[in-house]
Write a protein that holds these residues in place. Structure first.
Motif, PDB file in Angstrom:
ATOM      1  N   ILE A 137      -6.851  49.462  60.430  1.00 40.30           N
ATOM      2  CA  ILE A 137      -7.352  48.001  60.835  1.00 40.30           C
ATOM      3  C   ILE A 137      -8.398  47.487  59.863  1.00 40.30           C
ATOM      4  CG2 ILE A 137      -7.920  46.718  62.652  1.00 40.30           C
ATOM      5  CD1 ILE A 137      -6.510  48.396  64.625  1.00 40.30           C
ATOM      6  N   VAL A 138      -9.586  48.568  59.856  1.00 38.91           N
ATOM      7  CA  VAL A 138     -10.637  48.141  59.032  1.00 38.91           C
ATOM      8  C   VAL A 138     -10.194  47.808  57.522  1.00 38.91           C
ATOM      9  CG1 VAL A 138     -12.856  48.885  58.008  1.00 38.91           C
ATOM     10  CG2 VAL A 138     -12.098  49.444  60.594  1.00 38.91           C
ATOM     11  N   HIS A 139      -9.291  48.793  56.942  1.00 43.56           N
ATOM     12  CA  HIS A 139      -8.920  48.617  55.650  1.00 43.56           C
ATOM     13  C   HIS A 139      -8.347  47.317  55.313  1.00 43.56           C
ATOM     14  CE1 HIS A 139      -7.835  50.001  51.752  1.00 43.56           C
ATOM     15  NE2 HIS A 139      -6.560  49.425  51.902  1.00 43.56           N
ATOM     16  N   ALA A 140      -7.259  46.827  56.314  1.00 48.19           N
ATOM     17  CA  ALA A 140      -6.360  45.616  56.173  1.00 48.19           C
ATOM     18  C   ALA A 140      -7.426  44.413  56.442  1.00 48.19           C
ATOM     19  CB  ALA A 140      -5.437  45.563  57.375  1.00 48.19           C
ATOM     20  N   LEU A 141      -8.570  44.493  57.272  1.00 41.13           N
ATOM     21  CA  LEU A 141      -9.402  43.414  57.533  1.00 41.13           C
ATOM     22  C   LEU A 141     -10.440  43.349  55.990  1.00 41.13           C
ATOM     23  CD1 LEU A 141     -10.633  43.825  61.236  1.00 41.13           C
ATOM     24  CD2 LEU A 141      -8.784  42.144  60.341  1.00 41.13           C
ATOM     25  N   ARG A 142     -10.437  44.411  55.636  1.00 43.24           N
ATOM     26  CA  ARG A 142     -11.484  44.417  54.374  1.00 43.24           C
ATOM     27  C   ARG A 142     -10.647  43.742  53.380  1.00 43.24           C
ATOM     28  NH1 ARG A 142     -13.314  49.312  54.233  1.00 43.24           N
ATOM     29  NH2 ARG A 142     -15.397  48.896  55.456  1.00 43.24           N
ATOM     30  N   LEU A 143      -9.359  44.103  53.097  1.00 44.89           N
ATOM     31  CA  LEU A 143      -8.740  43.677  51.693  1.00 44.89           C
ATOM     32  C   LEU A 143      -8.152  42.292  52.111  1.00 44.89           C
ATOM     33  CD1 LEU A 143      -7.043  46.985  50.709  1.00 44.89           C
ATOM     34  CD2 LEU A 143      -9.166  46.021  49.803  1.00 44.89           C
ATOM     35  N   THR A 144      -7.957  42.021  53.407  1.00 46.28           N
ATOM     36  CA  THR A 144      -7.311  40.462  53.422  1.00 46.28           C
ATOM     37  C   THR A 144      -8.194  39.544  54.068  1.00 46.28           C
ATOM     38  OG1 THR A 144      -6.430  40.961  55.392  1.00 46.28           O
ATOM     39  CG2 THR A 144      -5.150  41.847  53.588  1.00 46.28           C
ATOM     40  N   GLY A 145      -7.956  38.279  53.910  1.00 47.45           N
ATOM     41  CA  GLY A 145      -8.531  37.358  54.567  1.00 47.45           C
ATOM     42  C   GLY A 145      -7.630  36.507  55.914  1.00 47.45           C
ATOM     43  N   HIS A 146      -6.562  37.526  56.018  1.00 49.18           N
ATOM     44  CA  HIS A 146      -5.531  37.019  57.060  1.00 49.18           C
ATOM     45  C   HIS A 146      -6.505  36.870  58.340  1.00 49.18           C
ATOM     46  CE1 HIS A 146      -2.501  39.104  54.567  1.00 49.18           C
ATOM     47  NE2 HIS A 146      -3.141  38.312  53.902  1.00 49.18           N
ATOM     48  N   ASN A 147      -5.558  35.880  59.172  1.00 46.25           N
ATOM     49  CA  ASN A 147      -6.277  35.755  60.602  1.00 46.25           C
ATOM     50  C   ASN A 147      -5.136  35.933  61.619  1.00 46.25           C
ATOM     51  OD1 ASN A 147      -9.197  34.910  60.466  1.00 46.25           O
ATOM     52  ND2 ASN A 147      -8.328  33.102  59.114  1.00 46.25           N
ATOM     53  N   GLY A 148      -4.229  36.459  61.332  1.00 42.77           N
ATOM     54  CA  GLY A 148      -2.983  36.753  62.238  1.00 42.77           C
ATOM     55  C   GLY A 148      -2.251  37.879  61.769  1.00 42.77           C
ATOM     56  N   PHE A 149      -2.222  38.952  62.684  1.00 41.49           N
ATOM     57  CA  PHE A 149      -1.451  40.293  62.187  1.00 41.49           C
ATOM     58  C   PHE A 149      -0.408  40.628  63.315  1.00 41.49           C
ATOM     59  CE2 PHE A 149      -5.516  40.464  60.418  1.00 41.49           C
ATOM     60  CZ  PHE A 149      -5.361  41.008  59.002  1.00 41.49           C
ATOM     61  N   PRO A 150       0.874  40.532  62.817  1.00 40.84           N
ATOM     62  CA  PRO A 150       1.973  40.927  63.851  1.00 40.84           C
ATOM     63  C   PRO A 150       1.708  42.345  64.341  1.00 40.84           C
ATOM     64  CG  PRO A 150       2.802  39.944  61.692  1.00 40.84           C
ATOM     65  CD  PRO A 150       1.460  40.398  61.545  1.00 40.84           C
ATOM     66  N   VAL A 151       1.930  42.553  65.622  1.00 49.61           N
ATOM     67  CA  VAL A 151       1.901  44.040  66.255  1.00 49.61           C
ATOM     68  C   VAL A 151       3.284  44.493  66.607  1.00 49.61           C
ATOM     69  CG1 VAL A 151       0.985  45.317  68.370  1.00 49.61           C
ATOM     70  CG2 VAL A 151      -0.343  43.463  67.322  1.00 49.61           C
ATOM     71  N   VAL A 152       3.762  45.784  66.077  1.00 45.37           N
ATOM     72  CA  VAL A 152       5.001  46.170  66.140  1.00 45.37           C
ATOM     73  C   VAL A 152       4.941  47.621  66.880  1.00 45.37           C
ATOM     74  CG1 VAL A 152       7.259  46.852  64.825  1.00 45.37           C
ATOM     75  CG2 VAL A 152       5.781  44.976  64.102  1.00 45.37           C
ATOM     76  N   ASP A 153       5.663  47.714  67.983  1.00 46.23           N
ATOM     77  CA  ASP A 153       5.740  48.970  68.731  1.00 46.23           C
ATOM     78  C   ASP A 153       6.862  49.868  67.818  1.00 46.23           C
ATOM     79  OD1 ASP A 153       3.715  49.299  70.521  1.00 46.23           O
ATOM     80  OD2 ASP A 153       5.051  48.222  72.294  1.00 46.23           O
ATOM     81  N   GLU A 154       6.632  51.324  67.660  1.00 50.96           N
ATOM     82  CA  GLU A 154       7.686  52.010  67.240  1.00 50.96           C
ATOM     83  C   GLU A 154       7.743  53.397  68.393  1.00 50.96           C
ATOM     84  OE1 GLU A 154       5.831  52.673  63.493  1.00 50.96           O
ATOM     85  OE2 GLU A 154       6.896  50.928  62.479  1.00 50.96           O
ATOM     86  N   PRO A 155       8.819  54.016  67.993  1.00 48.37           N
ATOM     87  CA  PRO A 155       8.755  55.445  69.042  1.00 48.37           C
ATOM     88  C   PRO A 155       7.422  56.012  68.761  1.00 48.37           C
ATOM     89  CG  PRO A 155      10.707  55.073  67.705  1.00 48.37           C
ATOM     90  CD  PRO A 155       9.838  54.082  67.304  1.00 48.37           C
ATOM     91  N   PRO A 156       7.000  56.771  69.789  1.00 44.35           N
ATOM     92  CA  PRO A 156       7.705  57.013  71.064  1.00 44.35           C
ATOM     93  C   PRO A 156       7.250  55.759  72.045  1.00 44.35           C
ATOM     94  CG  PRO A 156       5.468  57.947  70.877  1.00 44.35           C
ATOM     95  CD  PRO A 156       5.659  57.348  69.785  1.00 44.35           C
ATOM     96  N   PHE A 157       6.748  54.726  71.609  1.00 46.45           N
ATOM     97  CA  PHE A 157       6.339  53.451  72.557  1.00 46.45           C
ATOM     98  C   PHE A 157       7.589  52.705  72.778  1.00 46.45           C
ATOM     99  CE2 PHE A 157       2.437  54.675  70.309  1.00 46.45           C
ATOM    100  CZ  PHE A 157       1.711  55.306  71.462  1.00 46.45           C
ATOM    101  N   SER A 158       8.657  52.639  72.053  1.00 46.13           N
ATOM    102  CA  SER A 158       9.689  51.800  72.138  1.00 46.13           C
ATOM    103  C   SER A 158      10.775  52.536  71.511  1.00 46.13           C
ATOM    104  CB  SER A 158       9.542  50.469  71.338  1.00 46.13           C
ATOM    105  OG  SER A 158       9.564  50.487  70.222  1.00 46.13           O
ATOM    106  N   ASP A 159      12.168  52.370  71.937  1.00 46.89           N
ATOM    107  CA  ASP A 159      13.156  53.002  71.286  1.00 46.89           C
ATOM    108  C   ASP A 159      13.474  52.553  70.035  1.00 46.89           C
ATOM    109  OD1 ASP A 159      13.749  54.071  73.855  1.00 46.89           O
ATOM    110  OD2 ASP A 159      15.113  52.343  74.808  1.00 46.89           O
ATOM    111  N   ALA A 160      13.250  51.361  69.448  1.00 52.57           N
ATOM    112  CA  ALA A 160      13.444  51.022  68.281  1.00 52.57           C
ATOM    113  C   ALA A 160      12.410  50.088  67.919  1.00 52.57           C
ATOM    114  CB  ALA A 160      14.832  50.356  67.946  1.00 52.57           C
TER     115      ALA A 160
END
Length: 778
Positions: free
Chosen positions: A617-640
């Motif tokens: 997260i820190v790396h992404a915030l440092r390298l980009t000026g984006h103000n919104g980031f998609p959050v994606v669940d992957e196994p094991p927190f979701s089946d797909a």
């Protein structure tokens, strides 16, 4: 800072011009700028994105505003726990702030009038007294010197303290209410300079008005009151926390812009209609009530203050009353020939208005190259225009002949030592100079003279022609200088002058009074330049107290707007475009109907897992000026892989600063989060107060730990399928006041998000840069 979110590339340009990242795609283009429709910035840099714009007289980075409700776990928990008494507090505070905005704006409007009338009155009295002593050169030196000093002072304030205060301010307020934010656009320093710079500019005799700056002033006052409190000044009252969001601030600033018009024109209903027709991009019935209440407070407070001044305690101010240019004493009856004259006025106003907008565009582009050289050049340009204006105001009346005073007058002729229709200037006793009566007056008094009834033969045709040519040209060259300046007064002055000229020429076929022709001429020019109809109509009726003129004013406005629209856009729309402000129109451009959402996004965007490593997260915030980031669940927190939602940059920074990390990649849940944070911890801070990445102190060992993003993720972001028409996506984006619009795949088996659409992705220069062949279809 950057306001576009979701791009997967970072540009390497140096300096402020590096802000070119975009949400759906990270490309930029270098198309030549040759037409009026292109922003100024495209002529000077390879950057053609909407990350920078000209605000006032300076280039600034810009962001979008967050009008969407972030429905995450913390918000839901806070909403469930909110009691009835808290809801009552919130409602009471909204109305209280509307009351305070009205009172403060009315007070500032009165103070502006008081200062201008007394400063300009002193200057004109000094000049007049020297001329009575036949010390003509000394009178010119005094007149020109005072004007230059006032102009230089106003320009210095603008150039060094708040460059965002230059110009009208209406384009910036209009862009803000459309969802565009820029540094210092509504800051306290801008408010200070807007007030005192406007006083200096109007008092200096420039052909400009204080009406546009009053709109910006009202918006600044509303923004100041809607900051949600201040730790610096120990204003941290619990109730104020409810306003730490862009939605409520937007509503307050809409009320402020309406209050500004009400204070400038003393037209409360016109102020509401101005906010509805011109300023606001989103409107609802509750907002109508609040703006109406705010402008009513302005009207009542102004009336009270003006009544106090009638006793003579305010110097030269106080004779106008709440109705500024009262022409209601004229009996208005009209016939078919009168309607023909009105149609002619409407056509003339449309042509002159379109020409005015075109020439203003050219002049502002020229001035921009002078202003970018620095503050001293801004001041020099302002002083040069001041000297030019003084030479015209003092020199041109010498071309006019002396006219004997009319007989049976109720007022003094010539008027000595005060404002009036009959200025003596160089004429012998019993005579007056009609051109001096227009030039050597405040702009308000000049308009009052032109609107005055029963004065058909008071101004010669040659006088009106010279005054119209001078005001038209001076209004054009004055607007781009570094002082707060409005366009309403120059337009009303020029319009009322040619209205009188048309009335004089066509007088044999019309029974209307010359003062009414002046009013209709002003209406036609306002319709031709600003393209507002309903609000201008009501403002003029409130200004003049002449309801019988309503059908004629409506007709002339409709004709002038229709004629002018066939040539170019309204002046404020042109300036918004020229400054590079990414304004979302209410309609989609034709070329958008041939494209779909996936055409303007590039993927995959920068995204995070539901439980993400702190270092990532820190790396992404440092390298980009984006103000919104998609959050994606992957196994094991979701089946797909599945899209959880969207996490805002500001929320991620608060989360990281709280350091609720875990060594294992597990969900911590909202319960543990509530032990450390409350919903107000994630509320948006006021101007320039937000948490920055540099404020964090993340240790090296913490970079390998994990943080659960689920509690702060907006779990119901607006999404569109990738095959949706870009035109429909643009309408959805604008009508809902979004900052991010997630694009999801149409077919299964692919990553759960294709990209994110932001404001920049809908800008014509960006789309036409990706698809140059669409230029022929604009």
């Amino acid at each position: 800072m950057d306001h576009q979110e979701g791009s997967n590339d970072i540009d390497g340009m140096e300096g402020a011009w590096r802000e070119i990242e975009r949400n759906g795609s990270g490309s930029y283009e270098t198309e030549d700028a040759g037409s009026m429709r292109e922003p100024l910035l495209r002529k000077r840099t390879m950057n053609t994105t909407s990350q920078i714009a000209i605000v006032g007289a300076n280039v600034c980075t810009i962001e979008s505003l967050d009008y969407e409700i972030v429905e995450n776990d913390l918000f839901e928990q806070d909403w469930r726990s909110r009691k009835k008494v808290q809801i009552f507090q919130y409602i009471v505070l909204k109305w209280t702030l509307a009351l305070l905005i009205g009172l403060a704006t009315g007070l500032v409007g009165f103070f502006n009038n008081l200062a201008v009338e007394n400063i300009a009155g002193f200057k004109l009295l000094l000049t007049s007294n020297l001329m009575l002593e036949q010390r003509y050169f000394a009178a010119f030196l005094a007149y020109c010197s005072i004007n230059a000093i006032l102009a230089a002072s106003a320009a210095a304030l603008c150039a060094y303290v708040a460059p965002a205060a230059a110009g009208s301010g209406i384009p910036e307020v209009k862009a803000y209410l459309n969802g565009v934010d820029a540094y210092s656009i509504l800051a306290p320093s801008t408010l200070f300079v807007k007030i005192f710079g406007s006083i200096g500019g109007v008092s200096a005799g420039f052909v400009l008005g204080k009406e546009g700056p009053m709109v910006h002033t009202g918006a600044c006052i509303a923004n100041l009151l809607g900051q949600g409190g201040s730790r610096k000044y120990h204003l941290t009252w619990t109730w104020l926390r409810y306003f730490k969001n862009d939605r409520d601030r937007r509503d307050l600033i809409t009320c402020g812009s309406a209050a500004g018009v009400a204070a400038a024109f003393r037209a409360p209903v016109g102020g509401v209609l101005f906010a509805l027709e011109e300023a606001a991009s989103w409107w609802r019935s509750a907002l109508l009530w609040r703006t109406f209440f705010t402008t009513a407070v302005v009207a009542v407070s102004l009336r009270s203050l003006i009544e106090y001044c009638r006793s003579g305690k305010c110097g030269l101010f106080g004779k106008g009353g709440l109705i500024m240019f009262d022409v209601s004493s004229t009996v208005t009856t009209y016939s078919t020939p009168d309607l023909i004259v009105v149609i002619v006025l409407g056509v003339i106003g449309g042509v002159f208005g379109a020409l005015f907008n075109y020439l203003l565009d050219r002049i502002l582009r020229t001035y921009s190259f002078i202003n970018e050289k620095g503050a001293p050049f801004k001041i020099l340009l302002t002083v040069a225009i001041s000297i030019l204006t003084s030479c015209c105001s003092y020199g041109l009346p010498w071309l006019a002949s002396c006219t004997p005073c009319p007989e049976h007058l109720q007022e003094q002729c010539p008027t000595i030592g005060r404002s009036g229709n009959f200025k003596n200037f160089q004429c012998p006793p019993g005579h007056y100079n009609d051109l001096a009566s227009l030039f050597l007056n405040t702009n308000d008094d000049a308009i009052r003279n032109l609107f005055s009834a029963g004065t058909d033969n008071e101004f010669h045709m040659s006088t009106l022609f010279v005054f119209f040519a001078a005001v038209y040209c001076l209004g054009l060259v004055t607007y781009g200088i570094a002082v707060p300046s409005g366009l309403f007064i120059p337009v009303i002055l020029a319009g009322s002058t040619y209205g009188r000229m048309v009335g004089t020429l066509l007088g044999p076929i019309s029974d209307l009074d010359a003062g009414l022709f002046a009013l209709l001429g002003a209406a036609s020019f306002l319709g031709g330049t600003m393209r507002m109809t309903v609000s201008v109509c009501v403002i003029l009726l409130e200004l003049t107290n002449d309801l019988l003129l309503l059908p004629l004013v409506m007709l002339v406005l409709l004709i002038s707007k229709t004629v002018a629209d066939s040539f170019n856009k309204g002046v404020y729309d042109q300036i918004v475009r020229m400054k590079g402000l990414p304004f979302m129109e209410a309609h989609a451009e034709p070329h958008m109907r041939h494209l779909v959402a996936r055409d303007v996004v590039s993927g995959p965007p920068v995204s995070f897992s539901g439980v993400e490593k702190v270092g990532t997260i820190v790396h992404a915030l440092r390298l980009t000026g984006h103000n919104g980031f998609p959050v994606v669940d992957e196994p094991p927190f979701s089946d797909a892989p599945e899209l959880v939602g969207l996490a805002l940059r500001s929320h991620l920074l608060v989360l990281l600063k709280g350091k609720r990390f875990s060594k294992e990649r597990v969900k911590t849940g909202v319960g543990e989060m509530l032990q450390r944070f409350g919903a107000f911890d994630f509320a948006k801070a006021g101007s320039g107060k937000g948490l920055k990445l540099e404020d964090l102190n993340i240790l090296e060992e913490e970079m390998d730990m994990f943080v659960d993003l689920h509690p702060v993720t907006n779990k119901s972001p607006y999404t569109v399928v990738e095959t949706m028409s870009l035109a429909k996506a643009a309408i959805l984006f604008r009508e809902l006041g979004l900052r991010h619009l997630c694009v999801v795949p149409k077919t299964p088996g692919r990553p759960p998000i294709v990209g994110i659409l932001t404001r920049h992705d809908f800008m014509p220069e960006h789309i036409l840069g990706l698809f140059p062949h669409r230029h022929s279809h604009k």
